[in-house]
Design a protein around this motif. Structure first.
Motif, PDB file in Angstrom:
ATOM      1  N   LEU A  97       0.834  -1.189   0.000  1.00  0.00           N
ATOM      2  CA  LEU A  97       0.000   0.000   0.000  1.00  0.00           C
ATOM      3  C   LEU A  97       0.876   1.249   0.000  1.00  0.00           C
ATOM      4  O   LEU A  97       2.030   1.212   0.451  1.00  0.00           O
ATOM      5  CB  LEU A  97      -0.901   0.001   1.235  1.00  0.00           C
ATOM      6  N   PRO A  98       0.350   2.359  -0.480  1.00  0.00           N
ATOM      7  CA  PRO A  98       1.120   3.611  -0.435  1.00  0.00           C
ATOM      8  C   PRO A  98       1.438   4.005   1.007  1.00  0.00           C
ATOM      9  O   PRO A  98       0.710   3.650   1.941  1.00  0.00           O
ATOM     10  CB  PRO A  98       0.171   4.622  -1.094  1.00  0.00           C
ATOM     11  N   ASP A  99       2.506   4.746   1.174  1.00  0.00           N
ATOM     12  CA  ASP A  99       2.885   5.208   2.509  1.00  0.00           C
ATOM     13  C   ASP A  99       2.009   6.370   2.975  1.00  0.00           C
ATOM     14  O   ASP A  99       1.821   6.575   4.174  1.00  0.00           O
ATOM     15  CB  ASP A  99       4.357   5.642   2.513  1.00  0.00           C
ATOM     16  N   ASN A 100       1.494   7.113   2.022  1.00  0.00           N
ATOM     17  CA  ASN A 100       0.680   8.277   2.355  1.00  0.00           C
ATOM     18  C   ASN A 100      -0.736   7.850   2.749  1.00  0.00           C
ATOM     19  O   ASN A 100      -1.420   7.134   2.026  1.00  0.00           O
ATOM     20  CB  ASN A 100       0.628   9.220   1.142  1.00  0.00           C
ATOM     21  N   THR A 101      -1.204   8.303   3.907  1.00  0.00           N
ATOM     22  CA  THR A 101      -2.535   7.920   4.402  1.00  0.00           C
ATOM     23  C   THR A 101      -3.642   8.395   3.482  1.00  0.00           C
ATOM     24  O   THR A 101      -4.633   7.670   3.261  1.00  0.00           O
ATOM     25  CB  THR A 101      -2.765   8.503   5.813  1.00  0.00           C
ATOM     26  N   ASP A 102      -3.504   9.569   2.918  1.00  0.00           N
ATOM     27  CA  ASP A 102      -4.527  10.082   2.004  1.00  0.00           C
ATOM     28  C   ASP A 102      -4.683   9.181   0.779  1.00  0.00           C
ATOM     29  O   ASP A 102      -5.792   8.952   0.299  1.00  0.00           O
ATOM     30  CB  ASP A 102      -4.181  11.507   1.558  1.00  0.00           C
ATOM     31  N   ASP A 103      -3.561   8.663   0.286  1.00  0.00           N
ATOM     32  CA  ASP A 103      -3.611   7.759  -0.863  1.00  0.00           C
ATOM     33  C   ASP A 103      -4.311   6.452  -0.497  1.00  0.00           C
ATOM     34  O   ASP A 103      -5.065   5.891  -1.299  1.00  0.00           O
ATOM     35  CB  ASP A 103      -2.196   7.462  -1.373  1.00  0.00           C
ATOM     36  N   VAL A 104      -4.062   5.968   0.712  1.00  0.00           N
ATOM     37  CA  VAL A 104      -4.720   4.741   1.170  1.00  0.00           C
ATOM     38  C   VAL A 104      -6.226   4.963   1.308  1.00  0.00           C
ATOM     39  O   VAL A 104      -7.047   4.119   0.918  1.00  0.00           O
ATOM     40  CB  VAL A 104      -4.127   4.268   2.509  1.00  0.00           C
ATOM     41  N   LEU A 105      -6.604   6.117   1.858  1.00  0.00           N
ATOM     42  CA  LEU A 105      -8.027   6.440   1.986  1.00  0.00           C
ATOM     43  C   LEU A 105      -8.701   6.504   0.620  1.00  0.00           C
ATOM     44  O   LEU A 105      -9.838   6.040   0.443  1.00  0.00           O
ATOM     45  CB  LEU A 105      -8.196   7.772   2.724  1.00  0.00           C
ATOM     46  N   GLU A 106      -8.002   7.053  -0.355  1.00  0.00           N
ATOM     47  CA  GLU A 106      -8.551   7.129  -1.715  1.00  0.00           C
ATOM     48  C   GLU A 106      -8.737   5.737  -2.300  1.00  0.00           C
ATOM     49  O   GLU A 106      -9.761   5.445  -2.943  1.00  0.00           O
ATOM     50  CB  GLU A 106      -7.620   7.953  -2.598  1.00  0.00           C
ATOM     51  N   LEU A 107      -7.749   4.852  -2.061  1.00  0.00           N
ATOM     52  CA  LEU A 107      -7.865   3.480  -2.545  1.00  0.00           C
ATOM     53  C   LEU A 107      -9.051   2.767  -1.904  1.00  0.00           C
ATOM     54  O   LEU A 107      -9.791   2.031  -2.571  1.00  0.00           O
ATOM     55  CB  LEU A 107      -6.575   2.712  -2.250  1.00  0.00           C
ATOM     56  N   LEU A 108      -9.247   2.978  -0.616  1.00  0.00           N
ATOM     57  CA  LEU A 108     -10.366   2.343   0.090  1.00  0.00           C
ATOM     58  C   LEU A 108     -11.709   2.860  -0.421  1.00  0.00           C
ATOM     59  O   LEU A 108     -12.674   2.097  -0.564  1.00  0.00           O
ATOM     60  CB  LEU A 108     -10.237   2.587   1.592  1.00  0.00           C
ATOM     61  N   THR A 109     -11.768   4.163  -0.696  1.00  0.00           N
ATOM     62  CA  THR A 109     -13.001   4.740  -1.234  1.00  0.00           C
ATOM     63  C   THR A 109     -13.330   4.140  -2.591  1.00  0.00           C
ATOM     64  O   THR A 109     -14.487   3.773  -2.871  1.00  0.00           O
ATOM     65  CB  THR A 109     -12.862   6.268  -1.361  1.00  0.00           C
TER      66      THR A 109
END
Length: 212
Positions: A97-109
């Motif tokens: 997964l990306p290290d950036n939390t915002d990127d992870v949130l986008e992936l989950l969305t």
């Protein structure tokens, strides 16, 4: 640079090596047997025994001498993975997964919306029992984790929503025209969807609400 051997060619080479070893030992054993059988001064019975013993002994001695040579040939015929081999033949790299939390949130969305689109297509049989149209996952667009839209025409959609308020989730479908702000019209068949879309097309210019 190490030489890459194709699996098919390597298997053929391995078989050839084993066959060569067998032939060499058979020839040596035959020579030893002939020498033993023709040893002067032995009766026919002992000549046969001597032929067997001498043949096997000579073959064993030659086999020891051939061991290192045959081992080298076997090593050359072993398979090694090819860089161009299919992914199924190579070790798969672990997804990260990306290290950036915002990127992870986008992936989950995005994943949640994709899940809603998948469920909308999966449960569409209550409206489209023949699975003739609404079961096409690629035509559904997930809105969030519990809803999705199926575009019928400009501004007109079949709307899917998963209701989890009860003890068991229910899957609801309706006809909706978001731009008008009208309430979604529940649908239970493609014929009903067709009639509602026809009403929408004829009343679109008058800006009249679509009736159930």
């Amino acid at each position: 640079m190490s030489k890459i051997t194709r699996p098919g060619a390597a298997r053929g080479g391995a078989i050839a090596v084993e066959g060569l070893e067998f032939i060499l030992l058979a020839v040596v054993a035959g020579i030893g047997g002939w020498v033993g059988f023709n040893t002067p001064g032995l009766s026919p019975a002992w000549a046969g025994v001597s032929a067997g013993i001498f043949g096997l002994g000579l073959a064993a001695g030659v086999n020891d001498l051939l061991a290192s040579f045959m081992a080298s040939l076997r090593a050359r015929t072993r398979t090694s993975p090819s860089p161009a081999a299919p992914a199924s033949e190579q070790s798969e790299e672990k997804a990260t997964l990306p290290d950036n939390t915002d990127d992870v949130l986008e992936l989950l969305t995005e994943a949640a919306a994709a899940g809603a689109a998948h469920q909308a297509a999966m449960y569409s049989g209550k409206v489209d029992p023949a699975h003739a149209l609404l079961d096409r996952t690629e035509l559904w667009a997930g809105v969030d984790g519990t809803s999705a839209l199926f575009r019928l025409a400009d501004g007109a959609y079949v709307y899917y929503e998963k209701d989890e308020s009860g003890s068991h989730p229910t899957h609801l479908y309706s006809f909706i025209v978001p731009e008008t702000g009208n309430e979604p019209v529940p649908v239970t068949s493609l014929e009903q969807v067709r009639d509602l879309l026809e009403q929408h097309a004829t009343r679109e210019l008058k800006d009249e609400p679509v009736a159930a």
